[in-house]
Structures are given as C-alpha cells and as structure tokens.
Motif scaffolding. Structure first.
Motif, short mmCIF file in Angstrom:
data_model
loop_
_atom_site.label_atom_id
_atom_site.label_comp_id
_atom_site.label_asym_id
_atom_site.label_seq_id
_atom_site.Cartn_x
_atom_site.Cartn_y
_atom_site.Cartn_z
N TYR A 19 0.83 -1.21 0.00
CA TYR A 19 0.00 0.00 0.00
C TYR A 19 0.87 1.26 0.00
CZ TYR A 19 -3.46 3.39 1.77
OH TYR A 19 -4.28 4.48 1.95
N LEU A 23 1.20 4.29 -2.79
CA LEU A 23 0.87 5.66 -2.42
C LEU A 23 2.05 6.59 -2.66
CD1 LEU A 23 -1.02 7.76 -1.17
CD2 LEU A 23 -0.21 7.04 1.10
N GLU A 66 1.89 5.10 8.00
CA GLU A 66 1.00 3.96 7.79
C GLU A 66 1.10 3.08 9.04
OE1 GLU A 66 -0.92 3.91 5.21
OE2 GLU A 66 0.07 5.52 4.10
N TRP A 374 -5.03 4.69 -8.04
CA TRP A 374 -4.09 5.37 -7.15
C TRP A 374 -3.91 6.84 -7.49
CZ3 TRP A 374 -2.83 4.41 -2.51
CH2 TRP A 374 -2.74 3.10 -2.03
N THR A 377 -6.68 8.49 -5.71
CA THR A 377 -6.47 8.33 -4.27
C THR A 377 -5.39 9.28 -3.78
OG1 THR A 377 -7.12 6.00 -4.41
CG2 THR A 377 -5.85 6.66 -2.48
N ALA A 378 -4.31 9.42 -4.55
CA ALA A 378 -3.24 10.34 -4.17
C ALA A 378 -3.72 11.78 -4.15
CB ALA A 378 -2.06 10.18 -5.12
N PHE A 381 -5.35 12.33 -0.89
CA PHE A 381 -4.36 12.49 0.18
C PHE A 381 -3.68 13.85 0.11
CE2 PHE A 381 -4.51 7.89 1.02
CZ PHE A 381 -4.36 7.89 2.40
#
Length: 392
Positions: A19, A23, A66, A374, A377-378, A381
């Motif tokens: 993961y 990321l 994490e 991703w 998703t990034a 974040f």
C-alpha cells in the motif's frame, strides 16, 4: 509540498508495504516530494526513535505514517516526533481500526516476567497490560492532525474507541492500480480464487470444507468448479511462525478429496497478479477475525486482496469479518457470516446455479475500480495534507 512517509516499503512482504509503495509513487507523480526517514530501521521501535532524533527534518511540511499490521516502529516514531515538534502536522492511515497498534513493544514489570512462562500466562499478562496500551494509543491519536481509515465503519469505530474529534477523521478507500479490463473466462469450469498472504486466520480451511460439502450435496457440480490458492507464503507477521501451515493445508486438501480441483500460485510476483485474478471468475475471502484480538477490541480494517479484485474487475464472496460488508455493498459480491461453513457452501452453490452473478459482480467491481485508482487516491491524500498544514 515535501512530506516524510513513515511506513514499511517493498521489498518487505506485507500488505501495508505494498500500500505504502503505491501511495508513495502516486504522490510523487503529483509532484509531492516524499522522504522516507525510517528506511532501513525495520520494525524496531528503538531504532525508529533514534532515527527521529538524528534525522534532518528541515523542509518537511508534514509527516504521514501507515499504522497497522502488528508494526510498532511507526507508532513510536510518531510519538517521538510529536514530543520533538509540537506543531508539526502529523497524519496517519490506520489500517487496523478500532485501535492503532493493539499491543505494546514490551510488557511493564512485573507482567514482563510472564514472557518466560508457559501459555496462557503471557497472553493473560498482555490482556492485563492492555489498559496501558490503550492509554498510549489514545494519547497519540488525539495528538494527530488527521487520521485516515479505508472504510466508514473503520472510521466510526476508531473515532469512538480513541475518543477523537470528528474534524480529525477522514475516509479514503484503498487505492488500486489501473488494470486494463478483461472479460470473464468461459463459465465452465467456474474458477474460484483465494488470493492474499497464506497463513492461519484467513479461513482457508473453511473454504476447503465448504467446497467438499458442496460436492457431497451436489456431486454433478464437481467437474464444473476449480479453486486456486494464490499469494505470498512468508509474510511479516505479528505473531511468529508456528509450523508448516502450507503442508497442513495440503494434507487437509488430500483428506477432503480435493487434490484434483485445487491449484496453487505461491509467492506470486506483483506483475503476475492481474493476470491470475482476471483468469478467474470470483475471488473468495473467507477471513475470520482473530480470537486474540477479540479480547482487545473489534478489528474493522479491510484487505489489499479485496482491492485487487476491485482493480481487476472481479466480484467477491467474502465473510463479514473486518469491514468487508461495507466493501461488498456496491453490488460487487456477496457476504456470509464468518466461520459459518454452511453459509459459505450456500453462497458457492448460488454462484454455481446462477453463474451470471459473476458477470454482474464483475461489472460493478470494474466501476468501483475506476473510481479508486491510485492517481485519484493520491489527489485525495494531497488535499488532506494541504488541509492538515492549515490547521493551527
């Protein structure tokens, strides 16, 4: 923006390392500079604290960790960072809510004396020391700027157990790679896949037992179903090795008369994962929640294997362990009560009798997969990091 990422990274063999690696790459593709100051310290809390003391933190806008998987290094690094830099934005993805780490690096005296004694005395000592562990987890959690979970259920449980404020919380689903879609293989034979690290507690025995019962009830289905067990066989584990589990599985397969129906793909290279997943119709994840952890709380994490099913456009049959019910609430599969072999057998029978379910689940999984790549998703974040940096 320049951040420090505290996490295991490949080639370490565990889901959180995978993961974190994805990321990190996705954030760097957005132009975020990512430093990894704990690289080389392993899962050593003392080495992590020492690295915090020695590393150059100048120019770091935010530190993201994490947390989970039985690891303690990142937890202790965050505690040391908060002590050294009271105002530095600290964020974390919590992979195993409703708690952060679930255990201490060591038991306090005199409970530590139990480590030299026979089971169950060390386990009892761990339970007796848990209030101290929980206090330390809550103390750090309340000092973090933002805490991310992968599901809403995990978010609610973490907020409640750690006593957090709603503004500290965020949900960002597990990211996945952009995998080119492939149609399902021909529906005969129906190809089932267990994928993930292969070790005790994943409920693989339940899946084997359910298949055996299915063929007793419906002998005509036997030539129409195949199962593959695929994934890593030597993960980094919180509780050490306890015998040859793979050999025990093979023995159980022989006892159940399934040898001709079960194939293996062990220690699958990352590049081969999409091909293996997409060469099957449905992934089956029969997880059971750890009886050890049940004493300490409710585990509400999710699964990297489940994200691979989504990425590859494949449906799942999964137990209701962790937060799986939420992850399979999008029409992309079916849930059954964990540990209930009869219910799992019934779910497999429905799939065999209605193979069009596999196509319906696959279609929904593909839509979900496109929403969770991703790169997107990034971006979520990066937005969260920017908001965290504005908190005063």
């Amino acid at each position: 923006m320049q951040i420090a990422l505290l996490a295991p990274l490949p080639p370490e063999q565990n889901g959180i390392a995978d993961y974190a690696g994805h990321l990190k790459q996705a954030l760097e593709d957005l132009g975020v500079r990512v430093r990894t100051p704990l690289l080389g310290t392993g899962n050593d809390p003392q080495a992590a604290r020492q690295r915090v003391a020695e590393a150059d933190w100048s120019g770091i806008n935010l530190v993201h960790a994490e947390i989970g998987g039985g690891r303690l290094a990142e937890f202790h690094a965050l505690r040391a960072l908060r002590q050294r830099f009271p105002h530095l934005p600290l964020t974390a993805t919590v992979h195993d809510p409703e708690r952060l780490v679930w255990r201490r690096a060591s038991l306090p005296w005199p409970l530590s004396l139990a480590n030299a004694l026979r089971s169950p005395l060390p386990e009892i000592a761990t339970v007796l020391a848990d209030p101290l562990c929980l206090h330390e987890e809550r103390q750090l959690a309340r000092q973090l700027t933002r805490l991310v979970t992968l599901t809403k259920a995990g978010n609610r449980s973490l907020e409640q157990r750690m006593g957090l404020q709603p503004w500290q919380m965020a949900v960002i689903p597990h990211g996945n790679l952009p995998i080119a879609p492939l149609p399902l293989p021909p529906l005969r034979p129906l190809k089932l896949l267990y994928f993930g690290f292969i070790y005790r507690g994943k409920g693989i025995e339940d899946l084997l037992e359910a298949l055996a019962r299915l063929f007793v009830d419906k002998p005509a289905l036997r030539p129409r179903v195949r199962l593959t067990l695929a994934g890593g066989s030597e993960p980094e584990m919180a509780f050490g090795p306890s015998g040859s589990y793979l050999e025990q599985l093979r023995q159980r397969i022989r006892e159940l008369g399934l040898t001709d129906l079960v194939g293996w793909h062990l220690d699958l290279p990352a590049g081969d994962i999409p091909h293996v997943v997409q060469s099957h119709h449905v992934m089956v994840l029969p997880y059971r929640e750890s009886s050890k952890l049940k004493i300490l709380g409710k585990l509400r994490g999710t699964s990297g294997a489940l994200s691979w099913a989504t990425a590859c456009g494949r449906g799942v049959i999964t137990s209701d362990a962790r937060s799986f019910a939420e992850e399979v609430s999008h029409g992309n599969g079916e849930i059954y009560p964990q540990g209930n072999v009869a219910a799992l057998k019934d779910a497999l029978m429905r799939l065999c009798e209605q193979p069009q379910l596999a196509q319906s689940w696959a279609d929904r999984a593909a839509i979900l997969g496109r929403e969770r790549v991703w790169s997107l998703t990034a971006e979520r974040f990066e937005q969260l990091f920017q908001q965290a940096c504005e908190v005063r």
